[in-house]
Enzyme design. Structure first.
Site, short mmCIF file in Angstrom:
data_model
loop_
_atom_site.label_atom_id
_atom_site.label_comp_id
_atom_site.label_asym_id
_atom_site.label_seq_id
_atom_site.Cartn_x
_atom_site.Cartn_y
_atom_site.Cartn_z
N CYS A 160 0.82 -1.22 0.00
CA CYS A 160 0.00 0.00 0.00
C CYS A 160 0.86 1.26 0.00
CB CYS A 160 -0.98 -0.01 1.15
SG CYS A 160 -0.26 -0.47 2.69
N HIS A 206 19.11 -0.18 -1.80
CA HIS A 206 17.70 0.17 -1.65
C HIS A 206 16.87 -1.06 -1.30
CE1 HIS A 206 13.93 2.24 -2.31
NE2 HIS A 206 13.56 1.23 -3.09
#
Lengths: 425, 279
Positions: free
Chosen positions: A51, A100
């Site tokens: 989300c 990352h």
């Protein structure tokens, strides 16, 4: 030369409407992975969609083309014109992309620092990639390292130790008082949203029963039904306090709903069992004097907020350690990646040596008749050990040079000296 | 040889105590696991030492303050290991082992010398009497430590100021349960110890009760713990009040053990027990 590329949007770069556009369908990840499979410029790929983030990670021999293709794919997916979209994207390349991914898996890039759900979501994304066969040697290694980093961060730092939302803080405190919540009963007074949320968290932690009291009885009945609990009238709060362990209050009342004397009077009848008040109402529902009673603990909304802020600060401090772990692991991965370049040459060298050994052994054994099986086996062992010893030093040199800038020179030299390229062709 | 075992036990217990303290600070489980193994070895060596001493003396090695402190330390470690198995409370060892180490250090700092063992001490009654009393004391040491931990933790939750101990100490319910169970196990041992003491006194001295100061103080200690147990079971005392009373009761117990024996006692005095010292 392989390159890593990570393109995505998250809660910091894109508004929720855009993230929703990209994450709305369950089949999205399947479609993305299918596209990866069909794109010649992508050799391995992963698609993460939660989300708060949507990102595509790929291993590519042609990064510029892969970047164009992935941005266009993402824009098509969300139905957003590319021009509007590119400003919201972040793009990481090579070791920055690896870093990352490690940070995301360790939840250092999450909205709530240290939240545990992200690791499960990354694992799921990886399993989808393996199912859809878009993962290979490098992505497999990368993802297993990412899980390892996340585990290290979780065990070696206190980043996930302390609760950072009001409801979780309430649960954490309840556990510090009662240890186990399994047989604990809750009384929810008022039907405020925050109170309901806290009650839901406590029920999820195993609290055995819930009673709901509200000025409007119908509302209490509805809420109690939703929890599988029991509705009680506002006048019954006194007797209920004798039976329950946790009281959550979130009424709109102007005065105190729970008075000092009411609680004091019930303590002996409760045989001094601890009583925990979570007062989420503003103005407060529980008289602060109640906290002075023995075995009674009162936490109002400000207390809970200060707990979460304290915990958040603790997480930020732990994140510094976590970043160091990530840096360490990126370096390790980079080292592994460099050794990968010498592997094909080492394999060719070993194969060539083995081929020569077999051929020569075959020839020699043909002319040596009358050997016992033991003697044959001794000659076999001898040839194996000679070839292994001959190629051992060149292999060690190649491995040593794997991380050095002179690596390519040594690879060329080895391939020329042992005539490997012609062998391979 | 026995002195070597005592030295070794002291070294192991000290090492384990250091390990447990490091564990409570760093929260690294591997340190805990090693400290636990070392403590277990220390307990085994200490048991061996006490066994050898018993064999040499032919009586329980509790006739001097020096040797009873060793016995007390052994009881504390034994109780700690048992409750560790029962409650899986890592933090208990971080408090109990330093206490046991302190007892051993104080013991080793006291002047040495062997007690002359009178024939009356070579009785099984004495062994049961002091054995049960010390085991009870060892368990009550845990009651005391759990009470201190409870008060620290309760203060943090009440005042809403969470220090370094908040995450390191267990829940209030757990600490209260330790307080409760140590009382349940410790109290019968103390009672048996006192009853067997009386029987032994009758057998050795001709009367069950002689109003010796240590006997009186033992009775007071017993009454403290009896009250605590009664209030817990009958009235439902728990938490802070029970913790404070356990601390008070343990203070009385320590006074009975050290104070009454050194300064007040008659025939329980270590001076009397020694009878005379061999150099």
């Amino acid at each position: 030369m392989i390159k890593f590329l990570d393109i995505g949007i998250n809660h910091e770069t894109a508004p929720v409407e855009v993230r929703e556009c990209l994450a709305r369908e369950e089949t999205t990840s399947f479609r993305v992975l299918e596209s990866f499979r069909n794109l010649p410029c992508v050799s391995e790929g992963l698609f993460v969609s939660t989300c708060n983030r949507v990102e595509m990670f790929c291993i590519t021999p042609r990064p510029d083309e892969a970047r164009r293709q992935m941005i266009s794919l993402m824009a098509r997916l969300g139905g957003i014109p590319e021009g509007e979209f590119t400003g919201m994207l972040y793009i990481h390349e090579d070791m920055e992309a690896v870093r990352h991914i490690f940070r995301v898996a360790s939840s250092l890039d999450s909205m709530v620092l240290g939240e545990p759900q992200i690791l499960g979501q990354i694992k799921e994304a990886y399993f989808q990639a393996t199912r859809e066969k878009t993962s290979g040697v490098i992505l497999n290694r990368l993802m297993h390292r990412a899980f390892h980093v996340a585990k290290r961060v979780r065990t070696e730092t206190g980043i996930s130790d302390a609760a950072v939302s009001i409801s979780y803080a309430a649960v954490e405190l309840a556990k510090k008082i009662f240890h186990e919540l399994q047989d604990k009963a809750i009384l929810l007074i008022g039907a405020g949203e925050m109170g309901e949320l806290a009650a839901r968290h406590l029920m999820r932690q195993g609290c055995s029963s819930i009673r709901v009291a509200n000025r409007t009885f119908e509302r209490a009945v509805g809420l109690a039904k939703a929890f599988g609990g029991e509705a009680v009238s506002f006048e019954e709060i006194g007797p209920q306090i004798l039976e329950v362990d946790i009281v959550i209050t979130s009424t709109a009342s102007r005065g105190y709903v729970i008075e000092h004397d009411l609680v004091k009077g019930s303590l002996r009848k409760r045989r001094n069992r601890p009583l925990f008040f979570i007062d989420i109402a503003v103005p407060r529902d529980v008289d602060p004097k109640v906290n002075t009673l023995e075995n009674v603990y009162v936490y109002d909304i400000d207390d809970l907020r200060s707990v979460t802020e304290l915990n958040m600060e603790q997480r930020r401090q732990e994140a510094v350690k976590a970043e160091r772990i990530v840096r360490e692991e990126v370096l390790k991965f980079e080292k592994w990646l460099k050794t990968l370049a010498v592997v094909p040459t080492i394999i060719s060298l070993k194969e060539k040596a083995e081929r020569i050994r077999r051929n020569e052994l075959k020839k020699s054994l043909g002319s040596l008749e009358g050997l016992s099986p033991e003697q044959r086996s001794a000659i076999e062992t001898l040839t194996v050990s000679i070839t292994e010893k001959i190629i051992n030093d060149p292999i060690l040199v190649l491995k040593r040079k794997a991380e050095r800038p002179s690596r390519d020179l040594y690879l060329d030299m080895a391939r020329t000296l042992f005539n490997l390229d012609q062998e391979d062709n | 040889m026995t002195q070597f075992f005592l030295g070794l036990a002291l070294a192991l217990v000290l090492f384990a105590a250091g390990g447990f303290v490091v564990h409570i600070v760093t929260q690294r489980k591997v340190i805990y696991r090693w400290s636990y193994r070392i403590l277990f070895s220390g307990f085994a060596v200490l048991t061996l030492y006490l066994g050898l001493r018993y064999y040499d003396l032919g009586a329980a090695p509790v006739l001097t303050l020096k040797s009873s402190l060793v016995f007390f330390a052994w009881a504390v470690i034994g109780a700690c290991l048992l409750f560790q198995l029962r409650f899986k409370l890592m933090v208990l060892s971080s408090f109990a082992t330093p206490l046991a180490a302190c007892l051993l250090i104080v013991s080793s700092a006291l002047p040495g010398g062997e007690a002359i063992v009178k024939p009356m001490y070579k009785s099984l009654w004495l062994t049961i009497h002091v054995g049960t009393i010390f085991m009870g004391n060892g368990i009550f040491a845990l009651t005391f430590l759990a009470a201190i931990m409870y008060l620290i933790q309760e203060r943090q939750i009440k005042k809403k100021q969470f220090g370094g101990f908040f995450n390191r100490l267990p829940s209030l319910a757990t600490l209260d349960a330790v307080n409760h169970y140590t009382l349940i196990y410790g109290f019968p041992l103390l009672t048996v110890g006192m009853v067997t003491g009386a029987i032994y006194a009758q057998y050795a001295l001709g009367s069950y009760w002689r109003w010796d100061p240590k006997e009186i103080w033992s009775l007071i200690t017993w009454l403290f713990y009896a009250t605590l147990l009664h209030e817990r079971l009958a009235v439902g005392w728990r938490g802070r009040r029970a913790a404070i009373l356990s601390i008070a009761a343990f203070m009385v117990l320590i006074f009975t053990f050290v104070g009454a024996s050194l300064w007040l006692s008659d025939y329980h005095s270590f001076k009397t027990l020694r009878g005379g010292m061999t150099p």
